[in-house]
Write an enzyme that holds these catalytic residues in place. Structure first.
Site, PDB file in Angstrom:
ATOM      1  N   ARG A 160       0.843  -1.202   0.000  1.00 44.68           N
ATOM      2  CA  ARG A 160       0.000   0.000   0.000  1.00 44.68           C
ATOM      3  C   ARG A 160       0.870   1.240   0.000  1.00 44.68           C
ATOM      4  NH1 ARG A 160      -3.869  -1.342   4.974  1.00 44.68           N
ATOM      5  NH2 ARG A 160      -3.312   0.816   5.394  1.00 44.68           N
ATOM      6  N   ARG A 171       1.490   6.719  10.990  1.00 48.92           N
ATOM      7  CA  ARG A 171       0.279   5.983  11.379  1.00 48.92           C
ATOM      8  C   ARG A 171       0.379   5.487  12.818  1.00 48.92           C
ATOM      9  NH1 ARG A 171       0.283   1.800   6.962  1.00 48.92           N
ATOM     10  NH2 ARG A 171      -1.359   0.709   8.065  1.00 48.92           N
TER      11      ARG A 171
HETATM   12  P1  ADP Z   1      -4.419   0.150   9.219  1.00 52.49           P
HETATM   13  O1  ADP Z   1      -3.662  -0.916   8.543  1.00 52.49           O
HETATM   14  O2  ADP Z   1      -3.607   1.347   9.563  1.00 52.49           O
HETATM   15  O3  ADP Z   1      -5.287  -0.344  10.326  1.00 52.49           O
HETATM   16  P2  ADP Z   1      -6.739   0.883   7.579  1.00 52.49           P
HETATM   17  O4  ADP Z   1      -6.805   0.087   6.335  1.00 52.49           O
HETATM   18  O5  ADP Z   1      -7.678   0.582   8.674  1.00 52.49           O
HETATM   19  O6  ADP Z   1      -5.241   0.788   8.065  1.00 52.49           O
HETATM   20  O7  ADP Z   1      -6.860   2.448   7.230  1.00 52.49           O
HETATM   21  C1  ADP Z   1      -6.075   3.054   6.247  1.00 52.49           C
HETATM   22  C2  ADP Z   1      -6.253   4.558   6.318  1.00 52.49           C
HETATM   23  O8  ADP Z   1      -7.631   4.900   6.089  1.00 52.49           O
HETATM   24  C3  ADP Z   1      -5.923   5.203   7.649  1.00 52.49           C
HETATM   25  O9  ADP Z   1      -4.536   5.474   7.784  1.00 52.49           O
HETATM   26  C4  ADP Z   1      -6.766   6.476   7.591  1.00 52.49           C
HETATM   27  O10 ADP Z   1      -6.186   7.441   6.740  1.00 52.49           O
HETATM   28  C5  ADP Z   1      -8.027   5.993   6.911  1.00 52.49           C
HETATM   29  N1  ADP Z   1      -9.051   5.513   7.882  1.00 52.49           N
HETATM   30  C6  ADP Z   1      -9.523   4.235   7.977  1.00 52.49           C
HETATM   31  N2  ADP Z   1     -10.427   4.136   8.961  1.00 52.49           N
HETATM   32  C7  ADP Z   1     -10.541   5.370   9.516  1.00 52.49           C
HETATM   33  C8  ADP Z   1     -11.319   5.921  10.580  1.00 52.49           C
HETATM   34  N3  ADP Z   1     -12.177   5.165  11.302  1.00 52.49           N
HETATM   35  N4  ADP Z   1     -11.160   7.234  10.870  1.00 52.49           N
HETATM   36  C9  ADP Z   1     -10.321   8.008  10.168  1.00 52.49           C
HETATM   37  N5  ADP Z   1      -9.543   7.565   9.158  1.00 52.49           N
HETATM   38  C10 ADP Z   1      -9.658   6.257   8.818  1.00 52.49           C
END
Ligand code: ADP
Ligand code: ZN
Length: 213
Positions: A160, A171
């Site tokens: 990604r 993050r």
């Molecule tokens: P991770 O592997 O960090 O858990 P996710 O796939 O859940 O990643 O999320 C990827 C990105 O999408 C986050 O870094 C953020 O930018 C955005 N995102 C996802 N879920 C949320 C949320 N509940 N609130 C705000 N941003 C979110």
């Protein structure tokens, strides 16, 4: 099941959610997957979310609550849901509480996947994701059969673009500041289940034992 999965990026929320859906037909709702699909399709939502995502910052609470307000109304949620990556801030948790109360839905638990930081860093740098179905691979521990091609759907499997070293570090900072406090929030609600394990088998078993599934 009606669960929230909490934990740092790379803690295994997506993997555990996929395992749990196979047990009782609950749906995995991943806000990250929903947003990545929107970015890929170039929708208005995708355009609004793209820059924050790429930098590893959070998308706005309003945008996320708009998505989830609609998503939780869909029919498939009646079989149960596993919230993966949502809520991620206290305001989102407060808004979810109001929303679920309105819908008459009671959560069973908020599961906090607590994994050591070294494991998280190692996982995130070696993780690969299918851009079509969201399947997760790892170049070391669970590679695709054919490099870059999803075993499940034939889609393209890539790193990604928020999995550069800089975005990963951001993050994790964002997680510590904004999301880690949710453990206390759900402890006070009497819903927290802490699980300290890097094995998804152990996590799944602990969750089943806790909710009696
Ligand atoms: P991770 O592997 O960090 O858990 P996710 O796939 O859940 O990643 O999320 C990827 C990105 O999408 C986050 O870094 C953020 O930018 C955005 N995102 C996802 N879920 C949320 C949320 N509940 N609130 C705000 N941003 C979110
Ligand atoms: Zn795929």
């Amino acid at each position: 099941m009606r669960l929230i999965l909490l934990g740092a990026p790379g803690a295994g929320k997506g993997t555990v959610a996929k395992r749990l859906t196979a047990i009782d037909g609950s749906v995995q709702i991943s806000t990250g997957d929903i947003l990545r699909a929107a970015v890929k399709e170039g929708t208005e939502l995708g355009k609004q979310a793209e820059a924050a995502m790429k930098a590893g910052d959070l998308v706005s609470d309003d945008l996320i609550m708009g998505i989830m307000g609609e998503r939780l109304l869909q029919d498939d949620c009646k079989a149960g849901f596993l919230l993966d990556g949502f809520p991620r801030t206290i305001p989102q948790a407060e808004a979810l509480k109001v929303l679920l109360a309105k819908l008459g839905i009671q959560l069973q638990a908020a599961v906090n996947l607590d994994v050591p930081k070294e494991v998280i860093l190692d996982r995130l740098t070696t993780r690969r994701t299918c851009m079509d179905c969201g399947a997760i691979y790892n170049v070391k521990s669970s590679p695709t059969k054919v490099e870059g091609v999803c075993d499940k759907c034939g889609g393209k499997v890539v790193q990604r673009d928020d999995e550069t070293e800089e975005a990963i570090s951001n993050r994790l900072d964002v997680y510590n500041q904004k999301t880690a406090p949710l453990a206390d929030f759900y402890r006070k609600e009497g819903l927290l289940l802490d699980v300290n394990s890097t094995s998804s088998d152990t996590v799944v078993t602990a969750i089943q034992a806790h909710i009696g599934a």
